[in-house]
Design a protein around this motif. Structure first.
Motif, mmCIF file in Angstrom:
data_model
loop_
_atom_site.group_PDB
_atom_site.id
_atom_site.type_symbol
_atom_site.label_atom_id
_atom_site.label_comp_id
_atom_site.label_asym_id
_atom_site.label_seq_id
_atom_site.Cartn_x
_atom_site.Cartn_y
_atom_site.Cartn_z
ATOM 1 N N ILE A 1 0.856 -1.075 0.047
ATOM 2 C CA ILE A 1 -0.003 -0.098 0.021
ATOM 3 C C ILE A 1 0.873 1.283 -0.003
ATOM 4 C CG2 ILE A 1 -1.725 1.238 1.276
ATOM 5 C CD1 ILE A 1 -2.600 -1.375 2.564
ATOM 6 N N ILE A 2 1.932 1.439 0.804
ATOM 7 C CA ILE A 2 2.847 2.440 0.788
ATOM 8 C C ILE A 2 3.482 2.564 -0.584
ATOM 9 C CG2 ILE A 2 5.005 3.267 2.041
ATOM 10 C CD1 ILE A 2 3.797 1.864 4.617
ATOM 11 N N GLN A 3 3.964 1.648 -0.907
ATOM 12 C CA GLN A 3 4.646 1.624 -2.331
ATOM 13 C C GLN A 3 3.578 2.293 -3.247
ATOM 14 O OE1 GLN A 3 3.917 -0.167 -5.283
ATOM 15 N NE2 GLN A 3 5.840 0.794 -6.259
ATOM 16 N N CYS A 4 2.307 1.605 -3.193
ATOM 17 C CA CYS A 4 1.346 2.317 -4.280
ATOM 18 C C CYS A 4 1.273 3.885 -4.134
ATOM 19 C CB CYS A 4 -0.035 1.630 -4.076
ATOM 20 S SG CYS A 4 0.051 -0.055 -4.550
ATOM 21 N N ILE A 5 1.138 4.304 -2.845
ATOM 22 C CA ILE A 5 1.020 5.766 -2.661
ATOM 23 C C ILE A 5 2.290 6.521 -3.223
ATOM 24 C CG2 ILE A 5 0.836 7.404 -0.968
ATOM 25 C CD1 ILE A 5 -0.533 5.454 0.850
ATOM 26 N N TYR A 6 3.383 6.082 -2.831
ATOM 27 C CA TYR A 6 4.693 6.575 -3.541
ATOM 28 C C TYR A 6 4.677 6.727 -4.852
ATOM 29 C CZ TYR A 6 7.169 8.132 0.686
ATOM 30 O OH TYR A 6 7.646 8.767 1.905
ATOM 31 N N ALA A 7 4.065 5.614 -5.646
ATOM 32 C CA ALA A 7 4.251 5.360 -7.050
ATOM 33 C C ALA A 7 3.383 6.270 -7.682
ATOM 34 C CB ALA A 7 3.587 4.039 -7.294
ATOM 35 N N LYS A 8 2.433 7.078 -6.957
ATOM 36 C CA LYS A 8 1.663 8.012 -7.930
ATOM 37 C C LYS A 8 2.533 9.249 -8.151
ATOM 38 C CE LYS A 8 -2.159 5.887 -7.167
ATOM 39 N NZ LYS A 8 -2.896 5.290 -8.470
ATOM 40 N N GLY A 9 3.538 9.490 -7.527
ATOM 41 C CA GLY A 9 4.383 10.820 -7.805
ATOM 42 C C GLY A 9 3.738 12.090 -7.779
ATOM 43 N N GLU A 10 4.425 12.959 -7.713
ATOM 44 C CA GLU A 10 3.727 14.440 -7.867
ATOM 45 C C GLU A 10 3.205 14.800 -9.228
ATOM 46 O OE1 GLU A 10 4.021 16.829 -5.631
ATOM 47 O OE2 GLU A 10 5.217 16.085 -4.293
ATOM 48 N N VAL B 1 -11.973 16.116 4.216
ATOM 49 C CA VAL B 1 -11.065 15.096 4.647
ATOM 50 C C VAL B 1 -10.484 14.236 3.333
ATOM 51 C CG1 VAL B 1 -12.652 13.150 5.205
ATOM 52 C CG2 VAL B 1 -10.194 13.399 6.020
ATOM 53 N N TYR B 2 -11.225 14.099 2.228
ATOM 54 C CA TYR B 2 -10.774 13.395 1.040
ATOM 55 C C TYR B 2 -11.647 13.746 -0.126
ATOM 56 C CZ TYR B 2 -9.436 8.967 -1.040
ATOM 57 O OH TYR B 2 -8.429 8.152 -1.933
ATOM 58 N N PRO B 3 -11.292 14.918 -0.716
ATOM 59 C CA PRO B 3 -11.899 15.487 -1.725
ATOM 60 C C PRO B 3 -12.222 14.554 -2.995
ATOM 61 C CG PRO B 3 -10.178 16.882 -1.006
ATOM 62 C CD PRO B 3 -9.784 15.711 -0.255
ATOM 63 N N ALA B 4 -13.241 14.782 -3.663
ATOM 64 C CA ALA B 4 -13.831 13.916 -4.709
ATOM 65 C C ALA B 4 -12.728 13.845 -5.802
ATOM 66 C CB ALA B 4 -14.955 14.304 -5.288
ATOM 67 N N SER B 5 -11.842 14.761 -5.973
ATOM 68 C CA SER B 5 -10.714 14.830 -7.080
ATOM 69 C C SER B 5 -9.798 13.703 -6.896
ATOM 70 C CB SER B 5 -10.003 16.084 -7.272
ATOM 71 O OG SER B 5 -9.558 16.490 -5.744
ATOM 72 N N LEU B 6 -9.646 13.168 -5.436
ATOM 73 C CA LEU B 6 -9.010 12.119 -5.235
ATOM 74 C C LEU B 6 -9.251 10.463 -5.750
ATOM 75 C CD1 LEU B 6 -7.497 12.786 -1.729
ATOM 76 C CD2 LEU B 6 -6.450 13.306 -3.867
ATOM 77 N N ASP B 7 -10.670 10.505 -5.877
ATOM 78 C CA ASP B 7 -11.044 9.279 -6.661
ATOM 79 C C ASP B 7 -10.478 9.044 -8.001
ATOM 80 O OD1 ASP B 7 -12.601 9.130 -4.463
ATOM 81 O OD2 ASP B 7 -14.381 9.999 -5.416
ATOM 82 N N THR B 8 -9.849 9.958 -8.858
ATOM 83 C CA THR B 8 -9.501 9.539 -9.993
ATOM 84 C C THR B 8 -7.897 9.107 -9.836
ATOM 85 O OG1 THR B 8 -8.747 11.887 -10.332
ATOM 86 C CG2 THR B 8 -10.973 11.121 -11.294
ATOM 87 N N ILE B 9 -7.457 9.338 -8.779
ATOM 88 C CA ILE B 9 -6.015 9.309 -8.581
ATOM 89 C C ILE B 9 -5.909 7.783 -7.421
ATOM 90 C CG2 ILE B 9 -3.906 10.056 -7.457
ATOM 91 C CD1 ILE B 9 -5.067 12.801 -7.961
ATOM 92 N N PHE B 10 -6.646 8.096 -6.542
ATOM 93 C CA PHE B 10 -6.357 6.823 -5.602
ATOM 94 C C PHE B 10 -7.654 5.896 -5.728
ATOM 95 C CE2 PHE B 10 -4.095 10.011 -3.209
ATOM 96 C CZ PHE B 10 -2.957 9.273 -3.306
ATOM 97 N N PRO B 11 -7.643 4.852 -6.339
ATOM 98 C CA PRO B 11 -8.764 3.782 -6.760
ATOM 99 C C PRO B 11 -9.573 3.534 -5.433
ATOM 100 C CG PRO B 11 -6.821 2.765 -6.803
ATOM 101 C CD PRO B 11 -6.483 4.106 -6.719
ATOM 102 N N SER B 12 -10.930 3.083 -5.477
ATOM 103 C CA SER B 12 -11.545 3.004 -4.294
ATOM 104 C C SER B 12 -10.931 1.685 -3.227
ATOM 105 C CB SER B 12 -13.072 2.361 -4.841
ATOM 106 O OG SER B 12 -13.833 2.083 -3.541
ATOM 107 N N TRP B 13 -10.268 0.685 -3.979
ATOM 108 C CA TRP B 13 -9.677 -0.327 -3.213
ATOM 109 C C TRP B 13 -8.562 0.263 -2.236
ATOM 110 C CZ3 TRP B 13 -4.765 -1.594 -3.104
ATOM 111 C CH2 TRP B 13 -3.965 -1.149 -4.173
ATOM 112 N N LEU B 14 -7.882 1.143 -2.818
ATOM 113 C CA LEU B 14 -6.792 1.725 -2.114
ATOM 114 C C LEU B 14 -7.399 2.683 -1.033
ATOM 115 C CD1 LEU B 14 -3.672 2.079 -1.920
ATOM 116 C CD2 LEU B 14 -3.786 3.951 -3.463
ATOM 117 N N ASN B 15 -8.426 3.298 -1.329
ATOM 118 C CA ASN B 15 -8.928 4.212 -0.218
ATOM 119 C C ASN B 15 -9.600 3.262 1.025
ATOM 120 O OD1 ASN B 15 -10.454 6.232 1.342
ATOM 121 N ND2 ASN B 15 -12.043 5.907 0.150
ATOM 122 N N HIS B 16 -10.122 2.144 0.566
ATOM 123 C CA HIS B 16 -10.601 1.326 1.686
ATOM 124 C C HIS B 16 -9.285 0.460 2.473
ATOM 125 C CE1 HIS B 16 -14.750 1.464 1.287
ATOM 126 N NE2 HIS B 16 -14.638 1.476 0.063
ATOM 127 N N ALA B 17 -8.364 0.371 1.390
ATOM 128 C CA ALA B 17 -6.884 -0.329 2.141
ATOM 129 C C ALA B 17 -6.474 0.652 3.107
ATOM 130 C CB ALA B 17 -6.084 -0.487 1.147
#
Length: 228
Positions: free
Chosen positions: A20-29, A112-128
């Motif tokens: 999960i941590i690697q997935c977050i870092y993989a997004k990049g700036e 806390v979690y704007p809707a714009s993040l849905d296109t970046i972090f998929p639903s499964w990652l949010n729940h993870a």
């Protein structure tokens, strides 16, 4: 069989959180909305810090599982360190992140979690990040007993860490003028004080909840959870 299951549980949870941590870092700036990771990167978010905390705990648990089982009931230093990490920080902080996130999300997700993040972090990652932590922690309580320190010592340590995180949040705001979470911008100085102290009260109650569950599942007099 129980020891084998425990080893599999711990190592699986460790690699899950590392993934999960690697997935977050993989997004990049380049994939993130402007300002999301400005100053401090993901390390200013309690959710991310909690993921690291969970990963470290299950890593220690995996290492502890490799130790030979002694003939007496005395815990090793590694085992005590792992148990104290779980009892004082891992359980209360992990449950707090899940509860607070979904309470605010249900009220107004933009705080806390704007809707714009849905296109970046998929639903499964949010729940993870914000849901799966809870059942994994409950599974850990059922898996083995955990040593708890004296309540006043545990709550004192938890309070010091809470103040340290508060200081980090304020430092970020003073440095870049942006609150870690949009909801913090809704409060006055007095309101922020009440909000933070309320959250510390909740975390403290969750510490006591973990202690109670540990005793209910394993018995107050179990040698693995006796306090000194």
């Amino acid at each position: 069989m129980t020891n084998i299951f425990k080893k599999v549980y711990h190592i699986s949870a460790f690699f899950w959180y590392a993934f999960i941590i690697q997935c977050i870092y993989a997004k990049g700036e380049t994939d993130l909305p402007p300002g999301l990771f400005v100053y401090g990167g993901p390390w200013k978010y309690l959710t991310f810090l909690n993921l690291v905390l969970q990963m470290v705990f299950f890593g220690l648990g995996s290492l502890n599982d490799l130790q030979p089982v002694g003939k007496d009931s005395k815990k090793s230093s590694l085992s005590l360190c792992k148990d104290l990490l779980f009892s004082v920080f891992v359980f209360p902080v992990g449950v707090f992140v899940v509860l607070l996130f979904w309470l605010i999300y249900t009220y107004d997700r933009q705080l806390v979690y704007p809707a714009s993040l849905d296109t970046i972090f998929p639903s499964w990652l949010n729940h993870a990040m914000h849901t799966g932590v809870l059942p994994i922690l409950l599974g850990e309580i059922l898996l083995e007993p955990h040593y708890y320190p004296k309540t006043k010592h545990g709550l004192s340590a938890l309070g010091l860490v809470g103040l340290a995180y508060l200081g980090w949040v304020i430092w970020v705001y003073q440095t870049v003028g942006v609150w870690v979470y949009p909801i913090l911008g809704m409060f006055s100085s007095a309101g922020l004080t009440v909000f933070f102290f309320h959250n510390m009260l909740v975390v403290s109650l969750l510490y006591l909840l973990g202690q109670t569950l540990n005793q209910k599942v394993w018995g107050r007099d179990h040698p693995g959870i006796n306090r000194t």
